[in-house]
Design a protein around this motif. Structure first.
Motif, short mmCIF file in Angstrom:
data_model
loop_
_atom_site.label_atom_id
_atom_site.label_comp_id
_atom_site.label_asym_id
_atom_site.label_seq_id
_atom_site.Cartn_x
_atom_site.Cartn_y
_atom_site.Cartn_z
N TYR A 28 0.70 -1.28 0.03
CA TYR A 28 -0.24 0.23 0.33
C TYR A 28 0.63 1.05 0.32
O TYR A 28 2.06 1.39 0.48
N TRP A 49 0.95 4.93 1.88
CA TRP A 49 -0.67 5.67 3.10
C TRP A 49 0.14 7.13 3.16
O TRP A 49 1.26 7.72 3.18
N LYS A 96 -8.69 5.01 -0.90
CA LYS A 96 -9.28 4.90 0.99
C LYS A 96 -9.18 5.64 1.88
O LYS A 96 -8.32 6.19 2.43
N ASP A 97 -10.15 6.48 2.90
CA ASP A 97 -10.48 6.78 3.91
C ASP A 97 -10.19 5.34 4.61
O ASP A 97 -10.77 5.17 5.40
N GLU A 98 -8.55 5.84 5.28
CA GLU A 98 -7.85 4.67 6.43
C GLU A 98 -7.39 4.96 7.49
O GLU A 98 -6.42 6.55 7.24
#
Length: 959
Positions: free
Chosen positions: A253, A255, A300-302
């Motif tokens: 990922y 982030w 995505k909101d994470e």
């Protein structure tokens, strides 16, 4: 979560304009809007609507009857009628002979309402009338209506949102499979009704749709692929990961946090929302590209993944799933040619280093170059961003348009348009555009990249071409602006380029360029020493970033403070303990505004003074080491040598002559002058009044400095010759900074010098964060963060009464009252200041109000710094002279004037102590309400001066 769809702003809008101008589509939209109006009237009284009426007129898509004959489903009307029939159909609508039954907007799974609902007809009628009562309830918002309808038996999202759109066509859009899929096809990520409505509202505004009925029909055609919207080929990105590379690679990922401290948003984080499936990411860590990944899904909101440090970033963030492909042979930054890095935007500084941010897009050209040079080690899916990219030559004639003059007003990244008559149907976003001007000085002036499809101007905006056809234009952005054209003669001498159509005399504005020709042109560009991109105006974030890149460690507030001080007063003194980077700060800021490539017209004259044989090097700053034996200004300005009968030119005088010529050239050309910087290192090794007093007078009065009785030939240290004028004007594009250390070998400043400068103190040292880059440490964003820094360092005017008047408008005059009260307090001890200091404080705070977000905290911080740097430096003396004064001003900094005597004794300096650079109130006493000083920076410095006064019997601001 917002997303940037700038790629659709031109391409999609072009398609939408074409859709609006299409007579058949216009008619289809008109029918849908008419039917919605009829349904609103039909359903206005719920009690009159029966199950039969609802099943015939509302629930199904329905049928259309014209002059007694059925013409079929409106969704297929394009396929069943001929455009020649439009006049007849339009007349039928106008005469009321065009009947519509059903909603005419959306289809349903069944032809009647409630076919799958186990209810009696009476219960179904009750549900229908409940629905109509909701639709006619003026107290509910459209979204609330849709949500309530969806809860009724037999009503799903399709019919619920469709009915709400009928009642609120300007406020609400239908939410069904075709509309969702169309939005996904356009690159929007949709997860629920609320997010859909937010994004479709933004799209409606962007496209200028009349209502959502019109937009829904357009989206339906996109969904059915009757309107082709091809998103440009994938974007290639560069991500800086550092120590997080191994962690994020293991997790598959990327982030980034949504914001930093105080909710400040950085674009290199928010750009995570622009990633799309299929995009490619280059992963940079520890000096090399170490992996390439493919984006699997949109952001995505994470929250921050648990394996990432909780001390480094805020919790809220964006997460993007990617598929990593490690490189067997990492690509070192040093192996990527420096000229590539300095000629592109994105992750690189102007000097070719790597910026401190996280995520940056790469240009097509840079990605292509990487593929050519490093294709053997890059994975197979890494290909040039658009293998089908074409190159076009756009030709301008000075007889119709002075493009070369127009180009002087443009910058890299600026958007523009070009008229196209040929090949317009073959041009696509991402294609290259070579911008050429014909005439006596014919040549290649710039390069651009198409940002959208060619579009036809509306009749009122365009002009017919020579053949009577409407004008078409294509949008593009500038990617390179050459300081000197590559002349036509160079093309004529090249065996490949000499056969280009426009070289052989082809007439027209647009020509196709072959791949072979483009590669030959690339070689010419690479060989051109002057073929450099024009730098954009520099923002505050980039200034700060460049300072970090040089290994310097300053707070946002210190950098903002220095920039504001330079704009207020062109003479700034930097003082503080040795080794804090005073000289490096001044040099780093000067380097940020080095605008070599912005000089136009008279470049050679400015950079190379007349008759010097070309020896002078382009420079816009000069570090001058002050010598302790200076007794006059000859060390700065040089002198006339009677033996050699010429003037001995110092490097500083050379710089001032260049600055004077640049200012005069800019004035003639109607542009801002490039700033020049003089940094006087160890300024107080000699008495400043001896060698710098002439400069102080000139800066205040605006009068020129006298050099000679008559102009004379001069020679600099390199042997270059130039004309030295009798007088030298120090224009407002020259900025002076002096650095100061205090020891037994230096001299103190006189009040005259301090009164004419902004004196900034650099004493803060934080070893806990020293050497950590911005993204790997907690950064306290100051209220003085210059969000609206103008991008140029301009000294607009000498502070005056207008600044004072404008200052009085801030916070209803509260800030100005502080200065008035302070001056009244100081007048009791004959320590008050004059109009000049008051105007400069006002100007400083006004600039802060303009360049920050203008919050109260920013204005109070600016006022605090202005008082600290303009009022306190004059305090210099013995305990007998200053103890009472410092105590009074300290109390003022804590609580202002409105303090009674009982409170005052608990606010004096002895009631406080210093811990880690912060004032702490001793114990609990009557002054607890003032534990947070009103002017904390001023109060802290006053306490330090008072403490030294008590211990040594003498104190000064500069120590």
């Amino acid at each position: 979560m917002g997303q940037d769809h700038s790629w659709v702003s031109t391409t999609l809008k072009t398609r939408f304009i074409q859709f609006q101008l299409d007579p058949l589509e216009h008619f289809a939209v008109r029918l849908r809007q008419l039917r919605a109006e009829q349904l609103r009237q039909l359903l206005a009284d719920p009690l009159t609507v029966t199950l039969e009426i609802f099943n015939q007129e509302v629930w199904p898509l329905g049928k259309r009857v014209v002059n007694g004959r059925v013409i079929g489903d409106l969704m297929d009307i394009e396929l069943t009628i001929n455009p020649a029939q439009l006049p007849e159909l339009t007349t039928a609508v106008e005469q009321g002979k065009f009947e519509m039954h059903g909603n005419s907007i959306w289809g349903s799974a069944s032809r009647i309402y409630g076919s799958q609902v186990k209810e009696s007809n009476e219960e179904k009628v009750h549900s229908i009338r409940q629905a109509l009562a909701i639709l006619n309830d003026a107290t509910l918002s459209p979204l609330e209506k849709a949500q309530r309808l969806d809860e009724l038996p037999g009503f799903g999202p399709n019919s619920s949102t469709g009915l709400v759109m009928v009642f609120h066509p300007a406020e609400f859009a239908i939410y069904n499979d075709p509309s969702q899929n169309a939005m996904h096809m356009l690159g929007f990520s949709i997860e629920n009704l609320e997010e859909f409505e937010e994004k479709v509202h933004a799209l409606k505004e962007q496209l200028g749709a009349k209502d959502f009925i019109e937009l829904d029909w357009f989206l339906y055609l996109v969904y059915k692929e009757r309107i082709q919207i091809d998103r440009p080929n994938r974007q290639i990105w560069w991500v800086n990961q550092g120590t997080t590379f191994a962690i994020e690679r293991a997790g598959g990922y990327l982030w980034a946090p949504k914001h930093g401290k105080n909710n400040v948003v950085f674009q290199h984080w928010s750009d995570m929302t622009k990633l799309h499936p299929g995009d490619v990411v280059l992963h940079y860590a520890n000096g090399a590209l170490r992996a390439v990944s493919r984006v699997l899904e949109t952001a995505k909101d994470e929250p921050r993944p648990g394996e990432l440090s909780a001390e480094t970033w805020e919790s809220e963030g964006y997460l993007v799933r990617t598929e990593y492909y490690p490189l067997e042979q990492p690509i070192s930054l040093q192996n990527i040619p420096l000229e590539w890095r300095t000629e592109t935007t994105g992750p690189f500084t102007r000097e070719g280093g790597v910026k401190q941010g996280y995520l940056y897009p790469l240009t097509d050209e840079f990605a292509n170059r990487l593929q050519v040079r490093f294709g053997a080690v890059l994975p197979a899916f890494f290909q040039p961003m658009n293998e089908q990219k074409q190159t076009w030559l756009f030709q301008a004639s000075p007889k119709q348009w002075n493009f070369s003059a127009h180009l002087k007003l443009q910058t890299i990244g600026a958007a523009d348009e070009w008229s196209v008559r040929a090949h317009w149907n073959e041009m696509h976003p991402g294609d290259r555009a070579l911008l050429w001007e014909v005439g006596p000085k014919a040549g290649l002036l710039a390069i651009g990249e198409l940002t959208g499809e060619p579009f036809q101007l509306e009749p009122s905006a365009g002009r017919p071409d020579n053949d009577g056809k409407p004008e078409r234009r294509v949008p593009f952005r500038y990617t390179h602006i050459l300081t000197e054209p590559i002349p036509r003669s160079t093309f004529v001498q090249d065996p490949v380029l000499q056969n280009m159509h426009h070289i052989r005399g082809g007439q027209g504005t647009n020509f196709q360029v072959t791949q072979e020709e483009w590669e030959a042109i690339q070689k010419l560009i690479d060989r051109q020493p002057d073929a450099k991109p024009t730098p954009l105006p520099i923002g505050f974030a980039e200034v700060y970033q460049r300072i970090l890149e040089q290994g310097l460690d300053f707070s946002y507030e210190m950098v903002a403070n220095y920039l504001l001080a330079l704009q207020t007063k062109r003479f700034v003194i930097l003082t503080g303990i040795s080794g804090t980077g005073k000289t490096q700060l001044a040099m780093a800021v000067a380097h940020c505004f080095d605008r070599s490539s912005l000089i136009s017209g008279s470049t050679e004259s400015i950079l190379t003074p007349k008759n010097n044989g070309g020896n002078a090097q382009p420079t816009y700053s000069r570090l001058v080491a002050v010598r302790p034996d200076w007794r006059d200004n000859r060390g700065l300005l040089g002198y006339y040598n009677p033996l050699l009968e010429r003037y001995s030119v110092t490097p500083m005088l050379h710089l001032l002559l260049c600055a004077q010529e640049e200012f005069e050239a800019a004035l003639r050309e109607g542009r801002e002058a490039i700033p020049f910087f003089i940094i006087l290192d160890e300024m107080n090794l000699a008495r400043v009044e001896h060698y710098f007093s002439d400069f102080l007078s000139s800066l205040e009065s605006g009068q020129p400095l006298d050099l000679l009785e008559h102009p004379s030939t001069g020679m600099d240290e390199t042997g270059g010759t130039m004309m030295v004028p009798a007088q030298l004007k120090i224009h407002k594009n020259v900025f002076f900074t002096g650095t100061v250390n205090i020891d037994e070998t230096t001299y103190m400043f006189s009040p005259k010098v301090l009164d004419r400068a902004f004196t900034l103190e650099l004493n803060e040292v934080n070893l806990a964060t020293f050497g950590q880059r911005e993204l790997e440490r907690e950064v306290d964003i100051t209220p003085l963060y210059l969000h609206h820094f103008p991008g140029q360092l301009n000294y607009d005017h000498k502070p005056n009464t207008t600044d004072w008047i404008n200052f009085g408008q801030l916070l209803n005059g509260e800030l100005q009252d502080v200065i008035v009260d302070l001056n009244a307090l100081l007048s009791n001890d004959l320590q008050n200041f004059g109009y000049r200091v008051a105007s400069e404080i006002a100007c400083f705070v006004n600039l802060a109000a303009e360049q920050t977000e203008g919050a109260d905290a920013a204005l109070w911080s600016a006022l605090d710094l202005a008082i600290l740097q303009k009022v306190l430096p004059k305090f210099n003396g013995t305990q007998q002279e200053l103890e009472e004064v410092l105590g009074n001003v300290f109390v003022f900094a804590i609580a202002g004037m409105r303090v009674n005597e009982a409170e005052r004794k608990h606010l004096l300096p002895e009631a406080w102590r210093m811990e880690s650079g912060h004032l702490i109130l001793n114990g609990l006493n009557h002054a607890e309400a003032y534990s947070q000083p009103r002017l904390p920076r001023t109060a802290t410095k006053l306490w330090t001066m008072w403490n030294r006064l008590r211990k040594q019997g003498f104190t000064s601001y500069i120590s």
